[in-house]
Design a protein around this motif. Structure first.
Motif, PDB file in Angstrom:
ATOM      1  N   ALA A   1     -80.754  27.488 123.847  1.00  0.00           N
ATOM      2  CA  ALA A   1     -82.026  27.562 124.870  1.00  0.00           C
ATOM      3  C   ALA A   1     -83.203  28.104 124.305  1.00  0.00           C
ATOM      4  CB  ALA A   1     -81.562  28.315 126.219  1.00  0.00           C
ATOM      5  N   ARG A   2     -84.230  27.912 124.636  1.00  0.00           N
ATOM      6  CA  ARG A   2     -85.383  28.465 124.304  1.00  0.00           C
ATOM      7  C   ARG A   2     -86.350  28.421 125.283  1.00  0.00           C
ATOM      8  NH1 ARG A   2     -82.772  29.350 120.285  1.00  0.00           N
ATOM      9  NH2 ARG A   2     -83.335  29.230 117.932  1.00  0.00           N
ATOM     10  N   ALA A   3     -87.317  29.646 125.404  1.00  0.00           N
ATOM     11  CA  ALA A   3     -88.676  29.737 126.263  1.00  0.00           C
ATOM     12  C   ALA A   3     -89.658  29.308 125.752  1.00  0.00           C
ATOM     13  CB  ALA A   3     -88.330  31.039 127.021  1.00  0.00           C
ATOM     14  N   ALA A   4     -90.600  28.599 126.269  1.00  0.00           N
ATOM     15  CA  ALA A   4     -91.991  28.406 125.828  1.00  0.00           C
ATOM     16  C   ALA A   4     -92.884  29.543 126.009  1.00  0.00           C
ATOM     17  CB  ALA A   4     -92.590  26.934 126.317  1.00  0.00           C
ATOM     18  N   LEU A   5     -93.448  30.060 124.838  1.00  0.00           N
ATOM     19  CA  LEU A   5     -94.381  31.133 124.995  1.00  0.00           C
ATOM     20  C   LEU A   5     -95.980  30.737 125.444  1.00  0.00           C
ATOM     21  CD1 LEU A   5     -93.305  33.141 121.869  1.00  0.00           C
ATOM     22  CD2 LEU A   5     -92.765  33.661 124.374  1.00  0.00           C
ATOM     23  N   GLU A   6     -96.081  29.383 125.235  1.00  0.00           N
ATOM     24  CA  GLU A   6     -97.424  28.596 125.612  1.00  0.00           C
ATOM     25  C   GLU A   6     -97.130  27.266 125.799  1.00  0.00           C
ATOM     26  OE1 GLU A   6     -99.888  27.435 121.859  1.00  0.00           O
ATOM     27  OE2 GLU A   6     -98.754  29.533 121.566  1.00  0.00           O
ATOM     28  N   ASP A   7     -97.953  26.496 126.468  1.00  0.00           N
ATOM     29  CA  ASP A   7     -97.951  25.008 126.738  1.00  0.00           C
ATOM     30  C   ASP A   7     -97.432  24.357 125.351  1.00  0.00           C
ATOM     31  OD1 ASP A   7     -98.575  25.766 129.265  1.00  0.00           O
ATOM     32  OD2 ASP A   7    -100.258  24.447 129.360  1.00  0.00           O
ATOM     33  N   VAL A   8     -96.652  23.351 125.431  1.00  0.00           N
ATOM     34  CA  VAL A   8     -96.355  22.505 124.305  1.00  0.00           C
ATOM     35  C   VAL A   8     -96.071  21.283 124.670  1.00  0.00           C
ATOM     36  CG1 VAL A   8     -94.703  22.449 122.225  1.00  0.00           C
ATOM     37  CG2 VAL A   8     -94.961  24.762 123.037  1.00  0.00           C
ATOM     38  N   ASP A   9     -96.759  20.525 123.935  1.00  0.00           N
ATOM     39  CA  ASP A   9     -96.755  19.103 124.012  1.00  0.00           C
ATOM     40  C   ASP A   9     -95.570  18.438 122.937  1.00  0.00           C
ATOM     41  OD1 ASP A   9     -98.772  18.742 126.230  1.00  0.00           O
ATOM     42  OD2 ASP A   9    -100.325  18.422 124.394  1.00  0.00           O
ATOM     43  N   LEU A  10     -94.437  17.733 123.524  1.00  0.00           N
ATOM     44  CA  LEU A  10     -93.529  17.383 122.745  1.00  0.00           C
ATOM     45  C   LEU A  10     -92.727  15.921 123.241  1.00  0.00           C
ATOM     46  CD1 LEU A  10     -91.750  17.824 120.230  1.00  0.00           C
ATOM     47  CD2 LEU A  10     -90.198  19.117 121.759  1.00  0.00           C
ATOM     48  N   ALA A  11     -92.664  15.166 122.473  1.00  0.00           N
ATOM     49  CA  ALA A  11     -92.024  13.865 123.118  1.00  0.00           C
ATOM     50  C   ALA A  11     -92.748  12.996 124.412  1.00  0.00           C
ATOM     51  CB  ALA A  11     -90.360  13.984 123.056  1.00  0.00           C
ATOM     52  N   GLY A  12     -94.017  13.287 124.213  1.00  0.00           N
ATOM     53  CA  GLY A  12     -94.676  12.585 125.481  1.00  0.00           C
ATOM     54  C   GLY A  12     -94.646  13.566 126.596  1.00  0.00           C
ATOM     55  N   GLN A  13     -94.035  14.779 126.658  1.00  0.00           N
ATOM     56  CA  GLN A  13     -94.013  15.703 127.734  1.00  0.00           C
ATOM     57  C   GLN A  13     -94.799  16.992 127.453  1.00  0.00           C
ATOM     58  OE1 GLN A  13     -92.547  14.491 130.494  1.00  0.00           O
ATOM     59  NE2 GLN A  13     -91.488  12.532 129.386  1.00  0.00           N
ATOM     60  N   THR A  14     -95.047  17.711 128.534  1.00  0.00           N
ATOM     61  CA  THR A  14     -95.759  18.884 128.358  1.00  0.00           C
ATOM     62  C   THR A  14     -94.882  20.055 129.014  1.00  0.00           C
ATOM     63  OG1 THR A  14     -97.733  18.212 128.419  1.00  0.00           O
ATOM     64  CG2 THR A  14     -97.817  20.613 128.889  1.00  0.00           C
ATOM     65  N   ILE A  15     -94.318  20.839 127.972  1.00  0.00           N
ATOM     66  CA  ILE A  15     -93.494  22.024 128.417  1.00  0.00           C
ATOM     67  C   ILE A  15     -94.411  23.031 128.955  1.00  0.00           C
ATOM     68  CG2 ILE A  15     -91.641  23.616 127.575  1.00  0.00           C
ATOM     69  CD1 ILE A  15     -90.741  21.471 125.596  1.00  0.00           C
ATOM     70  N   TYR A  66     -80.539  30.172 131.617  1.00  0.00           N
ATOM     71  CA  TYR A  66     -79.132  29.592 131.216  1.00  0.00           C
ATOM     72  C   TYR A  66     -78.783  28.412 131.772  1.00  0.00           C
ATOM     73  CZ  TYR A  66     -79.422  33.472 128.016  1.00  0.00           C
ATOM     74  OH  TYR A  66     -80.002  34.353 126.934  1.00  0.00           O
ATOM     75  N   ALA A  67     -78.412  27.438 131.124  1.00  0.00           N
ATOM     76  CA  ALA A  67     -78.090  26.186 131.687  1.00  0.00           C
ATOM     77  C   ALA A  67     -76.544  26.029 132.078  1.00  0.00           C
ATOM     78  CB  ALA A  67     -78.349  24.936 130.872  1.00  0.00           C
ATOM     79  N   LEU A  68     -75.674  26.781 131.702  1.00  0.00           N
ATOM     80  CA  LEU A  68     -74.259  26.800 131.770  1.00  0.00           C
ATOM     81  C   LEU A  68     -73.583  27.484 133.138  1.00  0.00           C
ATOM     82  CD1 LEU A  68     -72.805  27.348 128.066  1.00  0.00           C
ATOM     83  CD2 LEU A  68     -73.261  25.180 129.344  1.00  0.00           C
ATOM     84  N   ALA A  69     -74.498  28.603 133.427  1.00  0.00           N
ATOM     85  CA  ALA A  69     -74.434  29.192 134.705  1.00  0.00           C
ATOM     86  C   ALA A  69     -75.378  29.948 135.242  1.00  0.00           C
ATOM     87  CB  ALA A  69     -72.901  30.201 134.339  1.00  0.00           C
ATOM     88  N   ASP A  70     -75.564  30.561 136.512  1.00  0.00           N
ATOM     89  CA  ASP A  70     -76.443  31.275 136.877  1.00  0.00           C
ATOM     90  C   ASP A  70     -75.792  32.805 136.526  1.00  0.00           C
ATOM     91  OD1 ASP A  70     -78.400  33.002 138.196  1.00  0.00           O
ATOM     92  OD2 ASP A  70     -77.846  32.337 140.173  1.00  0.00           O
ATOM     93  N   VAL A  71     -76.446  33.414 135.518  1.00  0.00           N
ATOM     94  CA  VAL A  71     -76.121  34.795 135.018  1.00  0.00           C
ATOM     95  C   VAL A  71     -77.193  35.769 135.332  1.00  0.00           C
ATOM     96  CG1 VAL A  71     -74.778  33.908 132.993  1.00  0.00           C
ATOM     97  CG2 VAL A  71     -76.954  34.499 132.693  1.00  0.00           C
ATOM     98  N   GLY A  72     -78.311  35.325 136.486  1.00  0.00           N
ATOM     99  CA  GLY A  72     -79.364  36.461 136.571  1.00  0.00           C
ATOM    100  C   GLY A  72     -80.365  36.266 135.130  1.00  0.00           C
ATOM    101  N   GLN A  73     -81.190  37.392 135.397  1.00  0.00           N
ATOM    102  CA  GLN A  73     -82.082  37.773 134.397  1.00  0.00           C
ATOM    103  C   GLN A  73     -81.208  38.548 133.215  1.00  0.00           C
ATOM    104  OE1 GLN A  73     -85.708  40.001 134.936  1.00  0.00           O
ATOM    105  NE2 GLN A  73     -86.463  39.256 133.052  1.00  0.00           N
ATOM    106  N   MET A  74     -81.265  38.331 132.241  1.00  0.00           N
ATOM    107  CA  MET A  74     -80.345  39.047 130.978  1.00  0.00           C
ATOM    108  C   MET A  74     -81.436  40.372 130.498  1.00  0.00           C
ATOM    109  SD  MET A  74     -77.254  37.701 130.287  1.00  0.00           S
ATOM    110  CE  MET A  74     -76.943  37.998 128.887  1.00  0.00           C
ATOM    111  N   PRO A  75     -80.767  41.265 130.080  1.00  0.00           N
ATOM    112  CA  PRO A  75     -81.327  42.454 129.491  1.00  0.00           C
ATOM    113  C   PRO A  75     -81.882  42.072 128.076  1.00  0.00           C
ATOM    114  CG  PRO A  75     -79.325  42.895 129.432  1.00  0.00           C
ATOM    115  CD  PRO A  75     -79.307  41.481 130.138  1.00  0.00           C
ATOM    116  N   PRO A  76     -82.824  42.651 127.535  1.00  0.00           N
ATOM    117  CA  PRO A  76     -83.396  42.551 125.967  1.00  0.00           C
ATOM    118  C   PRO A  76     -82.055  42.352 125.300  1.00  0.00           C
ATOM    119  CG  PRO A  76     -84.871  43.849 127.096  1.00  0.00           C
ATOM    120  CD  PRO A  76     -83.852  43.847 128.190  1.00  0.00           C
TER     121      PRO A  76
END
Length: 393
Positions: free
Chosen positions: A283-297, A71-81
């Protein structure tokens, strides 16, 4: 590669509470997808451009699961499902099962009935305001109770319980409640919704929870759906009505437009949603490598979504920093996009289309009761808005 940002810009321009942090516009113009160091040290990305944010939220290669996201707003640690019923934190196929069941409950017929009811509820609360005036906190008198009643209508909360239900909701979202009082209200609300589900099982009623008793959802899942709809539909609409009113009061030319032409309400709601973007950072988490806007997530990296910057992208909206109620603001992503687009968006629209013109029509002299710089803003929270909006007429 561009040097990573050390922090997400959060500070809004002085004296401009309706605008996103100015730094976001500069960053978007330079590079709409750029590296970001998150508060917990995670090396991820920040998406700022309209096309980039929209592409990410529509791409199944990105996950919404809480336990995968930083999370970008604060360090909340790992969230549960995500708990049962919380669609926002789920991916298919779990998300698809809930979504399919719920999507069929937001029918055109039900929305038409709720629109009629929203007009009645709005009028009732405006008359109560007038009777107790000529001054009020718009949050307590109008912006919170109207969507609270509408959530009651949607879930099928019995009339006898509505005062108690609204009190719990007010405590959960109230500025003056202590954390202990808020936690207690959350627990009380969860217990209440659980009992409501059992009552619907015994005697199904014509509302969303009553309809869902005919599905394969368990009692725990049904209660989770009820809590999810409450959480998704109350605080957001409350803050849109309050912050939207504050915005109009600070833009008298646009307020005059809406007052003169109440039929402009639908367009006004979309422009206010775009302009304010109260759910400002996703926020989203990449499940695999993704090329977007000239970058590789890379797989496993989180992308923070600066939705407020995307909705102010000049590549999508000319003069994006200007509030223009006549603008075609369609395509804004304040309600999300893709499979996670807000299920209750039509109900939110129904409430706001009723609220804004009725409020301005009932109180032609509506104005702030305090200097504008004394309105307390909800800084640093995931939903932007005002804590209070003192008005007079």
């Amino acid at each position: 590669m561009t040097e990573p940002l050390s922090t997400l810009p959060l500070e809004r321009p002085a004296g401009r509470p309706f605008d996103p942090p100015a730094e976001l516009a500069r960053l978007r113009a330079e590079q709409p997808l750029r590296p970001l160091i998150f508060p917990d040290g995670h090396e991820g990305w920040l998406a700022l451009g309209y096309d980039e944010v929209r592409a990410i939220v529509a791409d199944p290669r990105f996950s919404s699961r809480y336990e995968l996201i930083h999370y970008a707003l604060a360090d909340v640690g790992q969230m549960p499902p995500a708990p049962p019923g919380d669609l926002v934190g789920m991916d298919p196929p779990q998300h698809s099962r809930y979504r399919k069941l719920l999507a069929g409950k937001f029918t055109v017929h039900r929305m038409r009935l709720l629109a009629e009811r929203a007009e009645e509820v709005t009028k009732e609360h405006l008359e109560a305001m007038a009777a107790s005036g000529p001054e009020a906190d718009l949050i307590e008198a109008f912006a919170r109770p109207v969507p609270a009643v509408m959530i009651c209508e949607l879930l099928g909360v019995p009339y006898a319980d509505r005062q108690e239900f609204q009190q719990m909701a007010a405590t959960i979202g109230g500025l003056d409640a202590t954390p202990e009082e808020q936690y207690a209200a959350y627990a009380q609300m969860g217990e209440y919704i659980g009992k409501l589900v059992q009552a619907k099982r015994a005697t199904p009623t014509d509302d969303v929870l009553g309809d869902l008793t005919g599905s394969d959802l368990t009692d725990e899942e049904l209660a989770g759906v009820g809590a999810f709809l409450l959480g998704a539909g109350l605080d957001t609409t409350t803050n849109m009505i309050a912050l939207g009113t504050y915005t109009l009061l600070r833009h008298p030319d646009q307020l005059a437009l809406l007052r003169e032409d109440p039929d402009l309400a639908g367009n006004a709601v979309e422009e206010l949603m775009r302009f304010l973007t109260i759910t400002h950072t996703g926020a989203r988490a990449a499940l695999e490598d993704v090329d977007l806007a000239g970058q590789t997530i890379k797989a496993g990296q989180t992308v923070a979504l600066a939705v407020q910057a995307a909705n102010r992208d000049p590549g999508k909206y000319p003069d994006p920093d200007v509030l223009d109620l006549r603008r075609d603001a369609s395509g804004h992503i304040s309600f999300g996009h893709g499979i996670h687009q807000c299920l209750g968006q039509q109900l939110a629209r129904v409430e706001m289309r009723a609220a804004f013109p009725a409020l301005l029509g009932r109180f032609p002299g509506l104005r702030l009761a305090v200097p504008a710089d004394q309105v307390p803003m909800r800084e640093g929270l995931d939903i932007y808005g005002v804590h209070r909006l003192p008005v007079t007429w």
